[in-house]
Write a protein that holds these residues in place. Sequence first.
Motif, PDB file in Angstrom:
ATOM      1  N   ASN A  75       1.005  -1.260  -0.244  1.00  0.00           N
ATOM      2  CA  ASN A  75      -0.044  -0.014  -0.005  1.00  0.00           C
ATOM      3  C   ASN A  75       0.894   1.204  -0.020  1.00  0.00           C
ATOM      4  OD1 ASN A  75      -2.372  -1.728  -0.056  1.00  0.00           O
ATOM      5  ND2 ASN A  75      -2.568  -1.450   2.163  1.00  0.00           N
ATOM      6  N   LEU A  76       2.030   1.182   0.666  1.00  0.00           N
ATOM      7  CA  LEU A  76       2.967   2.615   0.860  1.00  0.00           C
ATOM      8  C   LEU A  76       3.601   2.525  -0.673  1.00  0.00           C
ATOM      9  CD1 LEU A  76       4.570   1.932   4.188  1.00  0.00           C
ATOM     10  CD2 LEU A  76       2.838   3.602   3.601  1.00  0.00           C
ATOM     11  N   ALA A  77       3.933   1.268  -1.260  1.00  0.00           N
ATOM     12  CA  ALA A  77       4.805   1.582  -2.429  1.00  0.00           C
ATOM     13  C   ALA A  77       4.077   1.927  -3.615  1.00  0.00           C
ATOM     14  CB  ALA A  77       5.135   0.104  -2.879  1.00  0.00           C
ATOM     15  N   ASP A  78       2.592   1.834  -3.441  1.00  0.00           N
ATOM     16  CA  ASP A  78       1.830   2.447  -4.722  1.00  0.00           C
ATOM     17  C   ASP A  78       1.838   3.857  -4.895  1.00  0.00           C
ATOM     18  OD1 ASP A  78      -0.296   1.801  -6.654  1.00  0.00           O
ATOM     19  OD2 ASP A  78      -1.768   2.521  -5.042  1.00  0.00           O
ATOM     20  N   LEU A  84       8.329   5.813  -1.710  1.00  0.00           N
ATOM     21  CA  LEU A  84       9.052   4.747  -2.262  1.00  0.00           C
ATOM     22  C   LEU A  84      10.404   4.731  -2.187  1.00  0.00           C
ATOM     23  CD1 LEU A  84       8.494   2.461  -4.286  1.00  0.00           C
ATOM     24  CD2 LEU A  84       9.282   3.683  -6.248  1.00  0.00           C
ATOM     25  N   LYS A  85      11.033   6.026  -2.191  1.00  0.00           N
ATOM     26  CA  LYS A  85      12.291   5.955  -1.670  1.00  0.00           C
ATOM     27  C   LYS A  85      12.575   5.663  -0.390  1.00  0.00           C
ATOM     28  CE  LYS A  85      16.304   9.476  -1.639  1.00  0.00           C
ATOM     29  NZ  LYS A  85      17.341   8.393  -0.997  1.00  0.00           N
ATOM     30  N   TYR A  86      11.858   5.967   0.572  1.00  0.00           N
ATOM     31  CA  TYR A  86      12.121   5.462   1.809  1.00  0.00           C
ATOM     32  C   TYR A  86      12.050   3.902   2.066  1.00  0.00           C
ATOM     33  CZ  TYR A  86      11.315   9.655   4.707  1.00  0.00           C
ATOM     34  OH  TYR A  86      11.729  11.001   5.373  1.00  0.00           O
ATOM     35  N   LEU A  87      11.159   3.213   1.137  1.00  0.00           N
ATOM     36  CA  LEU A  87      10.970   1.926   0.916  1.00  0.00           C
ATOM     37  C   LEU A  87      12.163   1.221   0.653  1.00  0.00           C
ATOM     38  CD1 LEU A  87       7.318   1.543  -0.043  1.00  0.00           C
ATOM     39  CD2 LEU A  87       8.196   0.887   1.911  1.00  0.00           C
ATOM     40  N   LEU A  88      12.794   1.778  -0.477  1.00  0.00           N
ATOM     41  CA  LEU A  88      14.110   1.293  -1.272  1.00  0.00           C
ATOM     42  C   LEU A  88      15.269   1.514  -0.253  1.00  0.00           C
ATOM     43  CD1 LEU A  88      13.349   2.543  -4.857  1.00  0.00           C
ATOM     44  CD2 LEU A  88      13.309   0.335  -4.046  1.00  0.00           C
ATOM     45  N   ASP A  89      15.316   2.788   0.494  1.00  0.00           N
ATOM     46  CA  ASP A  89      16.485   2.904   1.238  1.00  0.00           C
ATOM     47  C   ASP A  89      16.403   1.941   2.675  1.00  0.00           C
ATOM     48  OD1 ASP A  89      17.167   5.107  -0.231  1.00  0.00           O
ATOM     49  OD2 ASP A  89      16.372   6.510   1.304  1.00  0.00           O
ATOM     50  N   ALA A 133       7.591  -3.145  -9.313  1.00  0.00           N
ATOM     51  CA  ALA A 133       7.866  -3.197 -10.512  1.00  0.00           C
ATOM     52  C   ALA A 133       7.322  -2.064 -11.297  1.00  0.00           C
ATOM     53  CB  ALA A 133       7.746  -4.608 -11.206  1.00  0.00           C
ATOM     54  N   CYS A 134       6.128  -1.330 -10.874  1.00  0.00           N
ATOM     55  CA  CYS A 134       5.462  -0.474 -11.683  1.00  0.00           C
ATOM     56  C   CYS A 134       6.268   0.810 -11.535  1.00  0.00           C
ATOM     57  CB  CYS A 134       4.092  -0.110 -11.234  1.00  0.00           C
ATOM     58  SG  CYS A 134       3.142  -1.592 -11.536  1.00  0.00           S
ATOM     59  N   HIS A 135       7.147   1.103 -10.864  1.00  0.00           N
ATOM     60  CA  HIS A 135       8.022   2.272 -10.709  1.00  0.00           C
ATOM     61  C   HIS A 135       9.299   2.304 -11.314  1.00  0.00           C
ATOM     62  CE1 HIS A 135       4.808   3.903  -8.398  1.00  0.00           C
ATOM     63  NE2 HIS A 135       4.610   2.814  -7.680  1.00  0.00           N
ATOM     64  N   VAL A 136       9.473   3.100 -12.197  1.00  0.00           N
ATOM     65  CA  VAL A 136      11.160   2.778 -12.793  1.00  0.00           C
ATOM     66  C   VAL A 136      12.027   3.230 -11.893  1.00  0.00           C
ATOM     67  CG1 VAL A 136      12.330   4.078 -14.346  1.00  0.00           C
ATOM     68  CG2 VAL A 136      10.214   3.721 -14.799  1.00  0.00           C
ATOM     69  N   GLN A 137      11.713   3.858 -10.680  1.00  0.00           N
ATOM     70  CA  GLN A 137      12.575   4.160  -9.697  1.00  0.00           C
ATOM     71  C   GLN A 137      13.324   2.853  -8.824  1.00  0.00           C
ATOM     72  OE1 GLN A 137      10.599   7.016  -6.879  1.00  0.00           O
ATOM     73  NE2 GLN A 137      12.307   7.136  -5.420  1.00  0.00           N
ATOM     74  N   SER A 138      12.301   1.666  -8.843  1.00  0.00           N
ATOM     75  CA  SER A 138      12.776   0.635  -8.183  1.00  0.00           C
ATOM     76  C   SER A 138      13.176  -0.609  -8.852  1.00  0.00           C
ATOM     77  CB  SER A 138      11.677   0.311  -7.292  1.00  0.00           C
ATOM     78  OG  SER A 138      10.439   0.033  -8.122  1.00  0.00           O
ATOM     79  N   HIS A 139      13.172  -0.338 -10.310  1.00  0.00           N
ATOM     80  CA  HIS A 139      13.809  -1.364 -11.170  1.00  0.00           C
ATOM     81  C   HIS A 139      15.151  -1.882 -10.979  1.00  0.00           C
ATOM     82  CE1 HIS A 139      10.828  -0.408 -14.683  1.00  0.00           C
ATOM     83  NE2 HIS A 139      10.241  -0.649 -13.355  1.00  0.00           N
ATOM     84  N   LYS A 140      15.915  -0.922 -10.658  1.00  0.00           N
ATOM     85  CA  LYS A 140      17.362  -1.302 -10.471  1.00  0.00           C
ATOM     86  C   LYS A 140      17.538  -1.997  -9.176  1.00  0.00           C
ATOM     87  CE  LYS A 140      22.044   0.878  -9.698  1.00  0.00           C
ATOM     88  NZ  LYS A 140      22.794   2.039  -9.640  1.00  0.00           N
TER      89      LYS A 140
END
Length: 162
Positions: A75-78, A84-89, A133-140
């Motif tokens: 729900n947050l990642a959506d 999303l940056k927080y989640l990736l960090d 996967a819907c967010h380019v920011q998280s593909h890497k």
Amino acid sequence: ATATAAGDGNGDGDNKECIADVEVQREAAAAMRNLALSSDAKLMMCQRGLISVLLSLVRCGDPFSQVHAIAALGNLADTGGAVLKYLLDEDCIGALLDLAADIQEMRGGKGASGAVVVEEINTQIARCLSIFACHVQSHKALVAVDVRCLERLVRLSSVPLP
């Protein structure tokens, strides 16, 4: 007492990630899942450190808490952006992939009701990863976590690997 690492939730385990009362833990996880639906609350949840709380619940071993925590992360990642940056960090993708690998080992080792919960965890992991996967920011991050990332994603879909 704490929830067990095996995830049966009977309160006789020693997993230090879980809090004392499994029912309270489950209700808290469900509350965070619901709160993460609110666009007004998402960034505040991240800024207040709730991602680390959710990740502790993902790792705790109680399957009902895990389902709610994973759904909350999805729900947050959506939202994308700063959330999303927080989640990736916080390496949420790595935690989800680790749990996905553990789930593969748990399959077949549960009774009928346990298998249903394991499948719900699996479903929530797949949902969460698909949102990332819907967010380019998280593909890497999705492909860089480790070389087995794609294998784990395939296993989530229950497609046999060659």
